[in-house]
Design an enzyme around this catalytic site. Structure first.
Site, mmCIF file in Angstrom:
data_model
loop_
_atom_site.group_PDB
_atom_site.id
_atom_site.type_symbol
_atom_site.label_atom_id
_atom_site.label_comp_id
_atom_site.label_asym_id
_atom_site.label_seq_id
_atom_site.Cartn_x
_atom_site.Cartn_y
_atom_site.Cartn_z
ATOM 1 N N GLU A 32 -1.524 -22.000 -28.718
ATOM 2 C CA GLU A 32 -2.375 -21.674 -29.871
ATOM 3 C C GLU A 32 -3.356 -20.623 -29.393
ATOM 4 O O GLU A 32 -4.372 -20.945 -28.782
ATOM 5 C CB GLU A 32 -3.117 -22.928 -30.353
ATOM 6 C CG GLU A 32 -2.211 -24.059 -30.822
ATOM 7 C CD GLU A 32 -1.601 -23.800 -32.205
ATOM 8 O OE1 GLU A 32 -1.983 -22.814 -32.865
ATOM 9 O OE2 GLU A 32 -0.740 -24.589 -32.608
ATOM 10 N N CYS B 292 -10.515 -18.972 -34.167
ATOM 11 C CA CYS B 292 -9.262 -18.223 -34.056
ATOM 12 C C CYS B 292 -8.854 -17.687 -35.417
ATOM 13 O O CYS B 292 -8.184 -16.668 -35.524
ATOM 14 C CB CYS B 292 -8.171 -19.106 -33.469
ATOM 15 S SG CYS B 292 -8.003 -20.664 -34.338
HETATM 16 P P1 NAD Z 1 -9.929 -18.847 -22.735
HETATM 17 O O1 NAD Z 1 -8.554 -18.280 -22.797
HETATM 18 O O2 NAD Z 1 -10.936 -18.118 -21.937
HETATM 19 O O3 NAD Z 1 -9.900 -20.356 -22.161
HETATM 20 C C1 NAD Z 1 -9.154 -21.357 -22.768
HETATM 21 C C2 NAD Z 1 -8.938 -22.490 -21.769
HETATM 22 O O4 NAD Z 1 -8.052 -22.052 -20.743
HETATM 23 C C3 NAD Z 1 -10.194 -22.971 -21.068
HETATM 24 O O5 NAD Z 1 -10.146 -24.372 -20.910
HETATM 25 C C4 NAD Z 1 -10.098 -22.272 -19.721
HETATM 26 O O6 NAD Z 1 -10.843 -22.922 -18.709
HETATM 27 C C5 NAD Z 1 -8.619 -22.349 -19.464
HETATM 28 N N1 NAD Z 1 -8.079 -21.373 -18.510
HETATM 29 C C6 NAD Z 1 -8.608 -20.183 -18.135
HETATM 30 N N2 NAD Z 1 -7.778 -19.561 -17.278
HETATM 31 C C7 NAD Z 1 -6.708 -20.372 -17.115
HETATM 32 C C8 NAD Z 1 -5.506 -20.278 -16.365
HETATM 33 N N3 NAD Z 1 -5.231 -19.211 -15.608
HETATM 34 N N4 NAD Z 1 -4.611 -21.273 -16.452
HETATM 35 C C9 NAD Z 1 -4.838 -22.343 -17.245
HETATM 36 N N5 NAD Z 1 -5.961 -22.503 -17.959
HETATM 37 C C10 NAD Z 1 -6.883 -21.520 -17.910
HETATM 38 O O7 NAD Z 1 -10.417 -19.009 -24.262
HETATM 39 P P2 NAD Z 1 -11.858 -19.362 -24.832
HETATM 40 O O8 NAD Z 1 -12.762 -18.180 -24.637
HETATM 41 O O9 NAD Z 1 -12.298 -20.689 -24.362
HETATM 42 O O10 NAD Z 1 -11.541 -19.514 -26.391
HETATM 43 C C11 NAD Z 1 -11.441 -18.439 -27.275
HETATM 44 C C12 NAD Z 1 -9.995 -18.068 -27.528
HETATM 45 O O11 NAD Z 1 -9.245 -19.195 -27.947
HETATM 46 C C13 NAD Z 1 -9.868 -17.046 -28.640
HETATM 47 O O12 NAD Z 1 -8.907 -16.085 -28.292
HETATM 48 C C14 NAD Z 1 -9.401 -17.871 -29.826
HETATM 49 O O13 NAD Z 1 -8.698 -17.131 -30.808
HETATM 50 C C15 NAD Z 1 -8.515 -18.874 -29.138
HETATM 51 N N6 NAD Z 1 -8.361 -20.075 -29.950
HETATM 52 C C16 NAD Z 1 -7.164 -20.259 -30.574
HETATM 53 C C17 NAD Z 1 -6.987 -21.349 -31.399
HETATM 54 C C18 NAD Z 1 -5.691 -21.556 -32.121
HETATM 55 O O14 NAD Z 1 -5.469 -22.673 -32.584
HETATM 56 N N7 NAD Z 1 -4.844 -20.552 -32.261
HETATM 57 C C19 NAD Z 1 -8.025 -22.283 -31.555
HETATM 58 C C20 NAD Z 1 -9.220 -22.076 -30.879
HETATM 59 C C21 NAD Z 1 -9.369 -20.957 -30.072
#
Ligand code: NAD
Length: 507
Positions: free
Chosen positions: A260, A294
């Site tokens: 997602e 998102c």
């Molecule tokens: P992010 O990608 O920075 O982090 C998301 C999660 O991934 C965090 O828990 C982070 O610690 C973890 N993470 C970071 N690097 C990783 C790696 N290499 N391997 C595994 N896990 C890792 O995102 P964010 O800034 O927390 O959230 C914002 C983003 O999330 C936006 O792009 C938003 O659109 C998206 N989002 C999507 C949905 C959806 O349902 N499509 C819902 C909410 C947020």
């Protein structure tokens, strides 16, 4: 020494949720900050490598016990958790507001979403249906059954620090799976509070160990989960950049992924639209959660005949948005999550201006403390790189179109494909928007905005938004393994496709 929790409301909220004891000293963990003040809320203990192994061992040990529990009884555990969430809605909604900066109404709304998904999961626990197929072979019966999959790894983003876990964990739980959760390092207190409620419900229902939690501030723990074949499913919610890496790593070990990821969602408004309705929906879609959903509306595609009037009304409405303390009832928009998000906002506005964009409203920071910005409108063009990517901030790019085909093409001409909306009273345009050649997004809304999905539908997007589907409809199937069963209750052994395969002596 523990860092003293700042304000009275912060202290009281952590106490009401029973997590004051879980906070630690700055030297033992990492900080959760209140983005409205820019100050530390509390420190939480960072998971070690040993914690990671222990969480996986616990989830693996709990799984065989839990999968044998009849699904409706698993549902009873989720019902108890839903009741606990009802009782703690106010406190948890407040904590979400304190930790993410979203306004209290949206914090409460997030908890309501968890309650809704709990209700949904309880019903689902009696409806994990398989199909029966007509066998082509005499006295054979075929059906498919859905079986628990195993421990599920859930990695979540900061902006829905509780609901996204619930979408995954509550459905996974009724499906018979255990869950290991790595929440965003930007909202660990919310995760602690939710985890505490979940463990209490699990304990009451002999389901100890089915919910695991790993708080970590680097990438190490997430990467370790993604690489670990003991987690047959990784549900990842976050940016497309990280999601792409996750997808490749999980595919490399033949694991299953639910992705997602980022959105870049457009609203199309034509000249037949109810403009009052469109205005309210776009305001909520673009400004709500400070543009950090998102499904946030990031692009507004206006038919040129209504462009001037609608932009003028939008600018006036933006002027009415009260930006400030997320806990005040009058506030419509809180802060961005952190300083990096605020810098990304500044950089995006500057990049749009360098491309020739005209700031119609906002574009500026608000004086601190806290990471506040003004909601922003920019007249822009769709092909600019800054418009093509998701900046997680309240910037709405406004564009115009003459013929509806162009509007549809613009809607689809971005790498992401999460949510989309059309405001129109023209039946032909409405149907064209919803037809196969129309919106290419996972979500298509007619006369409502891009954000604010209900849990009953399958949620997710196409292209760089990841392709996953969570929450309602048949999204539960991702948390189970499908088994096709064929039973021969006759005395012969007919082969499929009519193949004869007999030794010469028998033919
Ligand atoms: P992010 O990608 O920075 O982090 C998301 C999660 O991934 C965090 O828990 C982070 O610690 C973890 N993470 C970071 N690097 C990783 C790696 N290499 N391997 C595994 N896990 C890792 O995102 P964010 O800034 O927390 O959230 C914002 C983003 O999330 C936006 O792009 C938003 O659109 C998206 N989002 C999507 C949905 C959806 O349902 N499509 C819902 C909410 C947020």
């Amino acid at each position: 020494m523990r860092h003293p929790v700042g304000s009275a409301v912060e202290r009281e909220t952590l106490a009401r949720l029973g997590i004051l004891d879980a906070i630690c000293g700055a030297d033992q963990g990492f900080a959760s900050e209140n983005p409205a003040t820019g100050k530390v809320l509390a420190h939480v203990r960072r998971a070690t490598g040993a914690d990671f192994q222990a969480a996986l061992d616990a989830a693996r040990a709990a799984f065989p016990r839990w999968r044998d529990v009849p699904a409706p009884r698993r549902g009873a555990m989720v019902r108890a958790l839903g009741e606990a969430l009802r009782r703690h809605k106010d406190a948890l909604g407040t904590l979400i507001a304190l930790e993410t900066g979203k306004i209290k109404a949206e914090g409460d709304g997030e908890v309501q979403e968890m309650i809704d998904i709990a209700d949904f999961a309880v019903g689902l626990s009696r409806q994990l249906y398989g199909r029966t197929m007509a066998s082509e072979r005499l006295r054979h019966r075929m059906y498919e059954q859905w079986l628990p999959l195993g421990p599920v790894g859930v990695i979540t983003a900061f902006n829905f620090p509780a609901a996204v876990w619930a979408w995954n964990a509550l459905i996974a739980a009724v499906c018979g799976d255990s869950v290991v959760w790595k929440p965003s390092p930007k909202a660990p207190l919310t995760a602690l509070a939710v985890h505490r409620l979940a463990c209490a419900a699990a304990q009451q229902h002999d389901a100890d160990g089915i919910f695991g939690l790993l708080l970590a501030d680097g990438q190490e723990t997430g990467r370790a989960m993604v690489a670990d074949a003991r987690l047959p499913l990784i549900s990842f919610t976050g940016s497309s950049a990280v999601g792409r890496d996750v997808a490749q790593a999980v595919a490399g070990r033949f694991g299953r992924c639910l992705l997602e990821c980022s959105g870049n969602n457009a609203v199309i408004v034509d000249e037949t639209a109810d403009l009052d309705l469109a205005l309210r929906a776009i305001l909520f879609g673009a400004v709500g959660t400070a543009g950090q959903r998102c499904t946030t509306t990031r692009r507004l595609l206006l038919q040129e005949t209504v462009y001037d009037e609608f932009v003028a009304r939008l600018v006036a409405a933006y002027g009415e948005v009260c930006v400030g303390d997320p806990l005040l009832a009058s506030t419509l928009m809180g802060p961005l999550i952190d300083e990096a998000a605020r810098s990304a906002f500044v950089a995006a506005v500057a990049e749009a201006e360098a491309c020739g964009g005209q700031v119609l409203y906002g574009g500026r920071l608000l004086a601190g403390p806290g990471w506040f910005v003004r909601p922003t409108l920019v007249a822009a063009e769709n092909h600019w790189p800054v418009v093509q990517r998701e900046t997680f901030a309240p910037i709405l790019y406004v564009m115009r179109w003459r013929d509806f085909g162009t509007a549809l093409a613009l809607n689809n001409a971005v790498p992401q494909g999460l949510s989309s909306a059309l405001f129109s009273r023209d039946l032909r345009r409405a149907e064209a928007f919803l037809a196969a050649a129309g919106s290419d997004c996972g979500i298509a809304n007619l006369n409502l905005g891009t954000s604010g999905a209900e849990i009953g539908g399958a949620f997710g997007g196409e292209k760089d938004s990841g392709g996953g589907r969570e929450a309602g409809s048949d999204a539960w199937r991702a948390y189970m393994r499908r088994q096709t069963v064929t039973i021969n209750w006759g005395a012969d052994l007919p082969l499929a496709q009519g193949i004869e395969f007999l030794p010469r002596s028998e033919s």
